[in-house]
Each structure stands twice: as structure tokens, then as C-alpha cells.
Enzyme design. Structure first.
Site, PDB file in Angstrom:
ATOM      1  N   HIS A  48     -10.137  -4.619  12.514  1.00  0.00           N
ATOM      2  CA  HIS A  48      -9.079  -5.227  11.709  1.00  0.00           C
ATOM      3  C   HIS A  48      -8.624  -6.477  12.446  1.00  0.00           C
ATOM      4  O   HIS A  48      -7.666  -6.465  13.214  1.00  0.00           O
ATOM      5  CB  HIS A  48      -7.924  -4.244  11.532  1.00  0.00           C
ATOM      6  N   LYS A  94      -8.535  -2.570   0.969  1.00  0.00           N
ATOM      7  CA  LYS A  94      -8.471  -1.696   2.135  1.00  0.00           C
ATOM      8  C   LYS A  94      -9.289  -0.424   1.962  1.00  0.00           C
ATOM      9  O   LYS A  94      -9.693   0.189   2.959  1.00  0.00           O
ATOM     10  CB  LYS A  94      -7.018  -1.361   2.459  1.00  0.00           C
ATOM     11  N   ARG A 154       0.833  -1.199   0.000  1.00  0.00           N
ATOM     12  CA  ARG A 154       0.000   0.000   0.000  1.00  0.00           C
ATOM     13  C   ARG A 154       0.870   1.251   0.000  1.00  0.00           C
ATOM     14  O   ARG A 154       1.887   1.319   0.679  1.00  0.00           O
ATOM     15  CB  ARG A 154      -0.918   0.014   1.228  1.00  0.00           C
ATOM     16  N   ARG A 194       1.786 -12.131  -1.698  1.00  0.00           N
ATOM     17  CA  ARG A 194       0.406 -12.311  -1.245  1.00  0.00           C
ATOM     18  C   ARG A 194      -0.331 -13.376  -2.046  1.00  0.00           C
ATOM     19  O   ARG A 194      -0.059 -13.597  -3.223  1.00  0.00           O
ATOM     20  CB  ARG A 194      -0.362 -10.993  -1.381  1.00  0.00           C
ATOM     21  N   ASP A 234      -9.505 -11.231   8.235  1.00  0.00           N
ATOM     22  CA  ASP A 234      -8.956  -9.873   8.304  1.00  0.00           C
ATOM     23  C   ASP A 234      -9.909  -8.774   8.749  1.00  0.00           C
ATOM     24  O   ASP A 234      -9.484  -7.850   9.425  1.00  0.00           O
ATOM     25  CB  ASP A 234      -8.385  -9.492   6.934  1.00  0.00           C
ATOM     26  N   SER A 243      -0.228  -6.754   9.771  1.00  0.00           N
ATOM     27  CA  SER A 243       0.352  -7.701   8.828  1.00  0.00           C
ATOM     28  C   SER A 243       1.629  -8.307   9.401  1.00  0.00           C
ATOM     29  O   SER A 243       2.465  -7.613   9.984  1.00  0.00           O
ATOM     30  CB  SER A 243       0.668  -6.987   7.516  1.00  0.00           C
ATOM     31  N   LYS A 268      -2.109 -13.200  12.085  1.00  0.00           N
ATOM     32  CA  LYS A 268      -3.572 -13.107  12.143  1.00  0.00           C
ATOM     33  C   LYS A 268      -4.252 -14.139  11.247  1.00  0.00           C
ATOM     34  O   LYS A 268      -5.164 -14.849  11.666  1.00  0.00           O
ATOM     35  CB  LYS A 268      -3.968 -11.685  11.750  1.00  0.00           C
ATOM     36  N   THR A 269      -3.786 -14.239  10.014  1.00  0.00           N
ATOM     37  CA  THR A 269      -4.360 -15.201   9.071  1.00  0.00           C
ATOM     38  C   THR A 269      -3.988 -16.630   9.451  1.00  0.00           C
ATOM     39  O   THR A 269      -4.827 -17.531   9.481  1.00  0.00           O
ATOM     40  CB  THR A 269      -3.880 -14.893   7.639  1.00  0.00           C
TER      41      THR A 269
END
Length: 531
Positions: free
Chosen positions: A217, A198, A56, A319, A254, A235, A239-240
């Protein structure tokens, strides 16, 4: 199916070219290959390379300073203002540019699994693979619901268009601009698909608080007994990975909302970081990333399409985007009950935080507003390869259009109302800082999490950490006792003390940014040198 102008209704785009509306994954992959947008992996996943932007572009994100929203937006480096007239001028040029393309792709999608709180989104883009990304990432309406589809928000996606900062009120040729008044998002000058995802998350973060729903988030899953767990984290914190647990059903990886009825996913897919992804450690994400229909960004493959997930030649921020149904045990419908446990994840590159700690309600608010992690070759352009401590309030500052205390107070109220337990989990380094220590064992992290989620961890004896005031478990079957106390994993105890003191100082300095907006209880729970 191909569609003429009706697919662009309401977008302001007049096109004499071909518009492909709501193609399936197979159709989009076929067009992407035909147009040379990328190639297939040996397993059939589509590989795209995003060029100069591999993350980003946070400095190029703007919110339009419309009069009706001015007093409610959290203005600053994150939400940079753009004058309404500059937005209208740039939007007109982007629409004209898109209309001149010989081929466009549109996708009509939902954000929000709960019908009471969902929005309708229309993406207009120049690339089939970006349309496939959006189709994977958001919720795909049944075909019958596409008739007469009228979007609440429109994304005008022009990755090859270059803005003119001298004229358009932006910083560079890249511009991500969001107008809440016009309900329009402009994305120009970047092919990184995460901007699409996002931008809509930012919209949900704007809309839902006014409806009494907390946008978060976080990832979420649910156990066999119906116990919902939330996993906050930036990130690279896991988390994933940690929410994709074979023993629990995944709600989403997410973005979620916490309403009076429970938790619901905003999305219909996952966007996993896959650098050095291990098939044995993370089999579900690995399998999903090796399937037709998945989109891989900046992942390196050989001439035959065999993936090398260890290769960071293009970026550390490789990704994989795939539909939720590629994960075998997901919650149908993307909704579950109220959370029983809230987990706040951090990847502490200093190696001084415990692998798990039980938080009081006041500590929970403090750590939510702190949003600490330490990034190593992170997910944003220009971050570099050295680790950096970062504090991202609410674990999602780049996506918060409202003031952080709006979300903080909502979380505080919901935790109290629904009686959730809160845990701080360090998935970062142990035995030393980054470069000296090693990454926390995922086996140990999973064991600690399972004990927290099934209630057994709350019953063990805890001891208070002298630096951070955190309550750490003294023992747990399956996890070496010394791992539970980070100081015991360091060979040089004096070095640990010095490093912990340094991190305490960073927490203290960051606390100054929100100390005036919290209760006395939260102030008392703040990490200080005398903790």
C-alpha cells in the site's frame, strides 16, 4: 457499444435487459447523465454523491471461510469469516437481482502492470459512473485483448441491493464479501466506489506473496537517474501528493508490487483525497480533477458546477478518480527498477515526531509493522471529526488477508537484498498538537524528501531524538533548523514532553500485538519509555 449476454459470460448472471460492455469514458458519462446518476462540474468532471456511505464500511467486509484458505487467512476484525453456504446464498440473490435490472454495465480490466503478475477483472454494475470509476482506476486492455476475455476475478457490484443480516450472515444491509475459492467479490448496499478498488487490492495482497512478490500500500515514483522511491502511508498522510512530484515520474499513487525485477503499479489511475486541495501546492492533482473523464465523489459544487474543494459538507473524504495519463509525467507501462529509497509517511496529529528521520533496518521493520498515523475526520464511516491515533500494520491492515508477518518478512528481505535506504517522514503537525499547532509545510517536506532521494541528506549530521530513538538531521539548506527538531517548535516544552511520552505509551501498547513475531533486533529497536 452495447452487448447482450456474452458480456456476462462466467458471471452467473442471466439478464434479459441491456448490457453495455466496455464503453469508453465518453459513453459512460453520457449514460450517467442521461440516467441522473450525477452531474458535470464546470470543467467536465463527473460529480457523484454516494449517500450514507462516504468511505469504506470496514465492519461490513467479510472473507469467505473456504476450507482451502482457512489456515492462511488472518482472521479477526479485519477479515471477518463468512460461511461458504451464506456466501453462496447471498451471491445467488445478488445475481438474480442484477439480472432483473433493465440495464447493466460491464468493464473488463487488468490489475497489475507487470504481465507476469497481472490478473483479469470483470466488473458488473448497475451504474455507468461506477463503471467509469473502475475504467479510470484499473488498467484498460487494448481493444484487441478484449476478444475472448476471461476474468480471473469477478466483481458483482449491486450498490442499491440490501442484504438481510438475519439470513445472509452479514452485519447490516451493506456487505462486501470476497471468496478466494469462487474468485468472486460481492459488493452490496454501498455506493462508495473505493470498495471496488480496495477489494481488488485485497485480492492482489492474497495472490502475490505466494509468487514471491510483495504487494504494498504505497505510491511510487522514479527520478531522472532511474532511482525508484516508495511512499508508504495511510489516507491523509500525503502519499498521493508527495509522489506527484513535477521533478520525478509517477509510477502510481497507491498500490504496487516489489518483484525480483523491480516495482510495478497495480492500477491505471489515481484516487486522490481532494478536501482543501490547493491549486498552487498540488497543481497536478488539481488539474486532473478539473478534466472531463475524472470522477469526483462527494465534492461540493455550485449550481453552475464550480467546485468548492474546501467544502466538507458531505464528508472530509472527498475524492477524485482519474486515469494516470492525466498526470503529465508518468512512467509509461507502470514499471520501474528496484527501490533505492523507501519512505514511510505518518500524519502525526500529536505534533511530536520529527519531519524526517533515517531508520535502521530494524527500525524500518518496527515502523512498517506499527503503521502509525493519526487521523483527523478520516476516510472511514463513523470515524468522527476528532483526531485518533491509529496503528495499521504494514500501512494497510484493512487490505491484508494474510498474517502481517508474511508481508513484514518479505519487506525485510527485499530491503536487505536491494540495499534501499528507509526514511520516516511526518507530514502531520508541528508547533503543537492538532488544534494548537499547524500542519507541516509541504515546502519543507518536499525539500527534505528531495534531499533524501538525491542522497544529500544521508551526508548531514544527525542527532538522536530522546523519546523515539529516531535519528534526526541537525540542519538542511532551505529548512529552518528548529523545524527539524519538533520539540523546538513548541512554545511549551513541558507540554511537548508530556505529549511525546503519551505517544511513546501508545507505541508500546501497540507493539504487544506483534512482538512475538519479530526478531530480537526489531525488539531492540522498539519505541519504549526508556528509549
Amino acid at each position: 457499444m452495447s452487448s447482450p449476454q456474452p458480456a456476462l459470460a462466467g458471471t452467473g448472471i442471466a439478464s434479459g435487459g441491456t448490457v453495455h460492455a466496455n464503453l469508453t469514458a465518453a459513453g459512460l458519462v453520457a449514460f450517467a447523465l442521461q440516467r441522473g446518476e450525477g452531474r458535470l462540474s464546470a470543467d467536465g468532471a463527473f460529480i457523484a454523491v454516494t449517500g450514507v456511505h462516504t468511505g469504506r464500511s470496514v465492519q461490513d467486509k467479510f472473507v469467505v471461510d473456504d476450507p482451502e484458505v482457512h489456515d492462511q487467512v488472518w482472521w479477526g476484525k479485519i477479515n471477518q469469516p463468512m460461511a461458504p453456504e451464506k456466501f453462496r446464498g447471498l451471491a445467488a440473490k445478488v445475481r438474480s437481482w442484477l439480472g432483473a435490472r433493465p440495464v447493466l454495465f460491464t468493464e473488463d480490466l487488468y490489475a497489475g502492470a507487470d504481465p507476469a503478475h497481472r490478473i483479469k477483472v470483470r466488473l458488473v454494475t448497475t451504474n455507468a459512473w461506477h463503471a467509469l470509476f473502475a475504467r479510470n482506476m484499473f488498467i484498460r486492455p487494448p481493444r484487441a485483448e478484449l476478444d475472448g476475455f476471461e476474468p480471473d476475478y469477478t466483481i458483482l457490484h449491486a450498490p442499491e441491493y440490501e442484504a438481510d443480516p438475519a439470513v445472509d450472515g452479514c452485519r447490516s444491509s451493506t456487505c462486501i464479501a470476497l471468496s478466494f475459492a469462487a474468485k468472486t467479490i460481492l459488493i452490496a448496499g454501498t455506493s462508495y466506489a473505493g470498495e471496488v478498488k480496495k477489494s481488488i487490492f485485497t485480492v492482489m495482497n492474497w495472490l502475490l506473496p505466494a509468487r514471491g512478490v510483495l504487494p504494498m500500500h504505497c505510491s511510487a515514483n522514479v527520478g531522472r537517474n532511474g532511482d525508484t522511491a516508495l511512499f508508504f502511508g495511510l489516507s491523509g498522510t500525503g502519499k498521493t501528493t508527495l509522489s506527484s512530484d513535477p521533478e520525478r515520474q509517477l509510477i502510481g499513487d497507491d498500490e504496487h508490487g516489489w518483484s525480483d525485477h523491480g516495482v510495478f503499479n497495480f492500477e491505471g489511475g489515481c484516487y486522490a483525497k481532494v478536501i482543501r486541495l490547493d491549486q498552487q501546492q498540488e497543481p497536478q492533482i488539481w488539474a486532473a480533477s478539473h478534466r472531463f473523464g475524472a470522477v469526483l465523489e462527494n465534492v461540493v459544487a455550485d449550481a453552475l458546477g464550480n467546485l468548492d474543494l474546501d467544502d466538507a459538507a458531505l464528508t472530509e473524504n472527498t475524492r477524485s478518480c482519474y486515469p494516470l495519463e492525466y498526470i503529465p509525467n508518468t512512467v509509461a507501462g507502470g514499471q520501474a527498477g528496484k527501490p533505492k529509497n523507501v519512505v514511510m509517511l505518518t500524519a502525526d496529529a500529536f505534533g511530536v515526531l520529527p519531519p524526517i528521520a533515517k531508520l535502521t533496518p530494524a527500525q524500518a521493520m518496527y515502523h512498517f509493522l506499527s503503521g502509525y498515523t493519526a487521523r483527523v475526520a478520516g476516510t472511514e464511516k463513523g470515524l468522527g471529526k476528532e483526531p485518533q491515533a491509529t496503528f495499521s500494520t504494514c500501512f494497510g491492515a484493512p487490505f491484508l488477508p494474510r498474517h502481517p508477518e508474511v508481508y513484514g518478512k518479505m519487506l525485510e528481505s527485499l530491503i536487505a537484498r536491494d540495499g534501499a535506504e528507509v526514511w520516516l517522514v511526518n507530514t502531520g503537525w508541528t508547533g503543537g498538537a492538532y488544534g494548537t499547532g499547524s500542519r507541516m509545510s509541504i515546502h519543507h517536506t518536499r525539500a527534505l524528501l528531495r534531499a533524501a532521494l538525491d542522497g544529500s541528506l544521508a551526508k548531514v549530521e544527525f542527532v538522536k531524538d530522546p523519546f523515539f530513538g529516531l535519528m534526526m538531521p541537525k540542519s538542511l539548506p532551505g529548512v529552518p533548523a528548529e523545524v527539524l527538531n519538533p520539540r523546538e517548535t513548541w512554545a511549551d516544552k513541558a507540554a511537548y514532553d508530556a505529549t511525546a511520552t503519551k505517544l511513546v505509551g501508545l507505541f508500546e501498547k501497540n507493539f504487544e500485538t506483534f512482538a512475538g513475531a519479530v526478531s530480537e533486533e526489531v525488539k531492540a529497536a522498539a519505541i519504549r519509555a526508556a528509549a
